[in-house]
Scaffold this motif. Structure first.
Motif, short mmCIF file in Angstrom:
data_model
loop_
_atom_site.label_atom_id
_atom_site.label_comp_id
_atom_site.label_asym_id
_atom_site.label_seq_id
_atom_site.Cartn_x
_atom_site.Cartn_y
_atom_site.Cartn_z
N GLU A 1 -17.13 7.99 2.72
CA GLU A 1 -17.94 9.14 2.08
C GLU A 1 -18.77 9.64 3.23
OE1 GLU A 1 -19.72 11.02 -1.36
OE2 GLU A 1 -18.02 9.73 -1.66
N GLU A 2 -20.20 8.75 2.78
CA GLU A 2 -20.89 7.89 4.02
C GLU A 2 -20.76 8.73 5.08
OE1 GLU A 2 -23.47 8.54 2.63
OE2 GLU A 2 -23.20 8.67 -0.12
N SER B 1 -23.05 3.00 4.88
CA SER B 1 -21.41 3.08 4.91
C SER B 1 -21.06 1.92 5.22
CB SER B 1 -21.41 4.24 6.43
OG SER B 1 -22.00 3.94 7.17
N ALA C 1 -28.03 13.14 11.61
CA ALA C 1 -28.26 13.11 10.12
C ALA C 1 -28.05 12.40 9.55
CB ALA C 1 -26.83 13.37 9.75
N LYS D 1 -28.45 2.98 5.53
CA LYS D 1 -28.58 3.91 5.65
C LYS D 1 -27.11 4.24 7.43
CE LYS D 1 -31.89 4.38 9.38
NZ LYS D 1 -32.24 3.27 9.05
N THR D 2 -26.95 5.67 6.56
CA THR D 2 -25.26 6.05 7.66
C THR D 2 -26.10 6.98 8.74
OG1 THR D 2 -23.47 5.44 7.09
CG2 THR D 2 -23.31 7.07 9.15
N GLN E 1 -22.68 16.76 9.20
CA GLN E 1 -23.70 17.29 9.02
C GLN E 1 -24.27 16.91 10.67
OE1 GLN E 1 -26.65 15.79 6.58
NE2 GLN E 1 -24.66 15.33 4.65
N ASN F 1 -19.70 12.08 5.86
CA ASN F 1 -20.98 13.27 5.54
C ASN F 1 -22.13 13.27 6.77
OD1 ASN F 1 -19.55 14.29 3.36
ND2 ASN F 1 -21.06 13.03 1.90
N SER F 2 -22.11 11.78 7.41
CA SER F 2 -23.23 11.77 8.51
C SER F 2 -22.50 12.51 9.55
CB SER F 2 -23.08 10.66 8.71
OG SER F 2 -24.50 10.69 9.41
N THR G 1 -26.92 9.69 5.86
CA THR G 1 -26.49 9.28 4.94
C THR G 1 -26.90 8.10 4.32
OG1 THR G 1 -24.81 8.90 5.65
CG2 THR G 1 -24.99 11.11 5.39
N GLY G 2 -26.67 7.53 3.03
CA GLY G 2 -26.43 6.18 2.69
C GLY G 2 -25.39 5.25 3.29
#
Length: 133
Positions: A61-62, A49, A44, A19-20, A69, A65-66, A46-47
């Protein structure tokens, strides 16, 4: 509004193989003498990284996004235009070589709230492997 009158933010990132995790904290205006003086504004998850696990496009992307967010959550009440990111330290698995750091730096440059200039307002970016951080 000048950078010195905006809410001063630090964005911290732990980018791992599962996770990130990103947190946004407000930089206190006085010396920190106790942990409760640091205000956690948002976080936040995310998946993965780790670019060695998921490839560079997915890792980028991950990560972005983190960060986005968490930044959006942190600035929801004050507005992004009233915030200045002063520093972003990152501990990232899979960032082992100088080119890896340059890649992450390039990814971060796409975020509108990460300033590269003018120099006195530039966001300080610290990128290390998560084993070092």
């Amino acid at each position: 509004m000048s950078a010195s009158t905006k809410k001063q933010l630090v964005i911290g990132v732990d980018g791992g193989g599962t996770k990130t995790h990103c947190v946004v904290m407000e930089l206190p205006t006085s010396a920190i003498t106790a942990p409760d003086q640091v205000s956690l504004l948002a976080q936040a998850f995310t998946g993965c990284s780790n670019q060695n696990s998921v490839g560079k496009p997915k890792a980028r992307e991950e990560l972005l996004n983190s960060i986005t967010q968490a930044f959006n959550q942190a600035t929801a009440s004050c507005g992004a235009e009233n915030a200045h990111v002063v520093a972003i330290p990152l501990g990232m698995s899979g960032v082992d070589r100088p080119q890896d750091k340059l890649d992450v730096q390039e990814w971060l440059s796409s975020l509108p709230f990460i300033q590269s200039s003018p120099q006195d307002q530039a966001t300080k970016v610290f990128i290390n492997n998560d084993a070092v951080a």
